[in-house]
Scaffold this motif. Sequence first.
Motif, PDB file in Angstrom:
ATOM      1  N   TYR A  25       0.991  -1.130   0.524  1.00 37.26           N
ATOM      2  CA  TYR A  25      -0.171   0.218   0.148  1.00 37.26           C
ATOM      3  C   TYR A  25       1.085   1.187  -0.217  1.00 37.26           C
ATOM      4  O   TYR A  25       1.712   1.393   0.619  1.00 37.26           O
ATOM      5  N   THR A  26       0.391   2.464  -0.821  1.00 39.78           N
ATOM      6  CA  THR A  26       1.469   3.269  -0.934  1.00 39.78           C
ATOM      7  C   THR A  26       0.225   4.404  -0.505  1.00 39.78           C
ATOM      8  O   THR A  26      -0.689   4.312  -0.571  1.00 39.78           O
ATOM      9  N   SER A  27       1.219   5.127  -0.158  1.00 39.66           N
ATOM     10  CA  SER A  27       0.023   6.976   0.614  1.00 39.66           C
ATOM     11  C   SER A  27      -0.387   7.668  -0.645  1.00 39.66           C
ATOM     12  O   SER A  27       0.063   7.300  -1.610  1.00 39.66           O
ATOM     13  N   ASN A  29      -0.473  11.084  -2.658  1.00 41.57           N
ATOM     14  CA  ASN A  29       0.697  11.917  -2.838  1.00 41.57           C
ATOM     15  C   ASN A  29       0.360  13.226  -3.402  1.00 41.57           C
ATOM     16  O   ASN A  29       1.782  13.139  -4.459  1.00 41.57           O
ATOM     17  N   ASN A  46       8.094  11.363   0.123  1.00 45.96           N
ATOM     18  CA  ASN A  46       7.878  10.602   0.244  1.00 45.96           C
ATOM     19  C   ASN A  46       9.245   9.324   0.541  1.00 45.96           C
ATOM     20  O   ASN A  46       8.498   8.995   1.492  1.00 45.96           O
ATOM     21  N   HIS A  56       5.647   6.086   3.693  1.00 47.83           N
ATOM     22  CA  HIS A  56       4.698   6.211   2.255  1.00 47.83           C
ATOM     23  C   HIS A  56       4.325   4.521   1.443  1.00 47.83           C
ATOM     24  O   HIS A  56       3.029   4.424   1.116  1.00 47.83           O
ATOM     25  N   ILE A  57       5.185   3.805   2.041  1.00 46.39           N
ATOM     26  CA  ILE A  57       4.627   2.377   1.518  1.00 46.39           C
ATOM     27  C   ILE A  57       4.488   0.972   2.721  1.00 46.39           C
ATOM     28  O   ILE A  57       5.932   1.633   3.465  1.00 46.39           O
TER      29      ILE A  57
END
Length: 116
Positions: A25-27, A29, A46, A56-57
Amino acid sequence: MPMNDQAAAINECILWEIEGNDVVYTSINTVVEQDNATHYPVEFLNTLSANGLSVHIIQLKVSVPIVLLRNLPPPELCNETRLKVVSLHRHTIGAEILMVVASARQHFIPRISPLP
């Protein structure tokens, strides 16, 4: 070794020990209004990790323990609630509270903005 690096190393060891496929999962941005955008490269932003926000990840697997960093519908889902991942979806994480009283009930943790 800084605390975030230590936590990342511990998390990686735990993920490696648990069977199954991991989901990354990534935030989010992006900005809503370009006027509010900063003049820093997204790649640099990031890499930052502030206290109280996730990195971020993140990589998750079913059965890993997680900690909620945000208050969701009270009274059960509040900041620092410990949960166990039971399902992983594109925009939600299915999790059960790690308490005897509420363990049978599954909750869905949505992808949310870090802003209040």
